[in-house]
Scaffold this active site. Structure first.
Site, short mmCIF file in Angstrom:
data_model
loop_
_atom_site.label_atom_id
_atom_site.label_comp_id
_atom_site.label_asym_id
_atom_site.label_seq_id
_atom_site.Cartn_x
_atom_site.Cartn_y
_atom_site.Cartn_z
N GLU A 64 0.82 -1.22 0.00
CA GLU A 64 0.00 0.00 0.00
C GLU A 64 0.86 1.27 0.00
O GLU A 64 0.35 2.36 0.30
CB GLU A 64 -0.94 0.02 1.20
N HIS A 81 -2.84 2.34 8.29
CA HIS A 81 -3.96 1.56 7.74
C HIS A 81 -4.12 0.30 8.57
O HIS A 81 -3.14 -0.39 8.85
CB HIS A 81 -3.69 1.20 6.28
N HIS A 116 -13.23 -3.45 4.35
CA HIS A 116 -11.78 -3.66 4.35
C HIS A 116 -11.09 -3.06 5.57
O HIS A 116 -10.43 -3.76 6.32
CB HIS A 116 -11.18 -3.09 3.05
#
Length: 275
Positions: A117, A141, A212
């Site tokens: 990412e 994240h 997610h």
């Protein structure tokens, strides 16, 4: 000789990743974390750097980040293992002078690479640098359980998600008055989701990826962890409320406005005006 594993930034990454795993937000290799550093942070540890730093090209140039060092989590690495072997699971990287790629100065041993990412992180760093005049330094994240759950049962729009989270816990409006951005579902690890996340990061310090996880930004590791923790606590309260039949009463619009005035913050207008 100073050892880089004793530095404030490696120790901070160890604590943040360990705490996130203990929260249940980062199963297996889920989640990623990056911290923007200054040259003065890493200079005392040059003796610990790789003799021949590996170079990796970026999928798109990052001119705003030229010559900037970061400490990052590795691709496929487990947060629970960072504390056991920081050098295998973390890396210090530095963007080149042309912004087209970076060198791995320390860590990410055995040919490991930074998180998949990384495009989303670097693009979000660029937007948060502009939005906060350089104050924000962290992008985190994670797969915060209750925030994910809410994306299945609430309409996925910024105003509604924000308003419900503000109502779930009084402190939320104070902690994230700018609200929570939300994307449509997108394939992770791509430039496309990175660009979409960065666009939301222009306006919000929290961005939900439906089904997610969540992206959070802040000036320090503690502040960023605390931001996500606050939103996740409110989401947990909401999950319990909905499982008990829904709200009978809640914080009103007038009370939210009064709360913002008391703490000197400007709440996201679309969330305040929702009802």
């Amino acid at each position: 000789m100073q050892n880089i594993t004793d530095s404030w930034f490696v120790q901070g990454m160890i604590k943040a990743t360990s705490d996130a795993w203990l929260k249940g937000w980062d199963e297996r290799n889920g989640g990623n974390l990056t911290l923007r550093l200054d040259e003065t942070d890493i200079a005392p540890f040059a003796a610990n750097f790789h003799e021949k730093p590996r170079y990796i090209a970026l999928s798109q140039p990052m001119p705003l980040l030229t010559n900037t060092p970061f400490i990052v989590t590795g691709s496929g690495k487990f947060f629970r293992n960072v504390q056991l072997d920081p050098a295998a699971n973390l890396g210090v990287v530095k963007i080149d002078s042309d912004g087209a790629g970076y060198h791995i100065l320390w860590g990410l041993t055995h040919d490991a690479v930074p998180t998949s990412e990384l495009p989303a992180h670097f693009l979000s760093h660029c937007e948060r640098i502009k939005a906060t005049h350089g104050k924000d330094r962290v992008i985190m994240h994670c797969h915060a359980t209750n925030l994910i759950a809410l994306t299945y049962v609430l309409e996925n729009n910024t105003a509604l998600i924000t308003r419900k989270l503000w109502e779930g816990s009084t402190e939320c409006l104070v902690v994230f008055p700018d609200g929570v951005g939300i994307l449509p579902w997108m394939v992770p690890g791509t430039d496309e989701i990175g660009q979409a996340t960065a666009q939301e990061m222009q306006k919000h310090s929290l961005v939900l990826w439906p089904f997610h996880g969540v992206f959070g930004s802040g000036p320090t590791l503690d502040e960023t962890f605390g931001l996500i923790d606050t939103a996740e606590k409110s989401a947990e309260v909401l999950v319990k409320i909905y499982s008990m039949g829904g709200m009978k009463q809640t914080i009103t619009r007038e009370e939210l406005v009064a709360l913002g005035k008391r703490f000197g913050v400007t709440p996201l207008a679309s969330a305040v005006a929702l009802y």
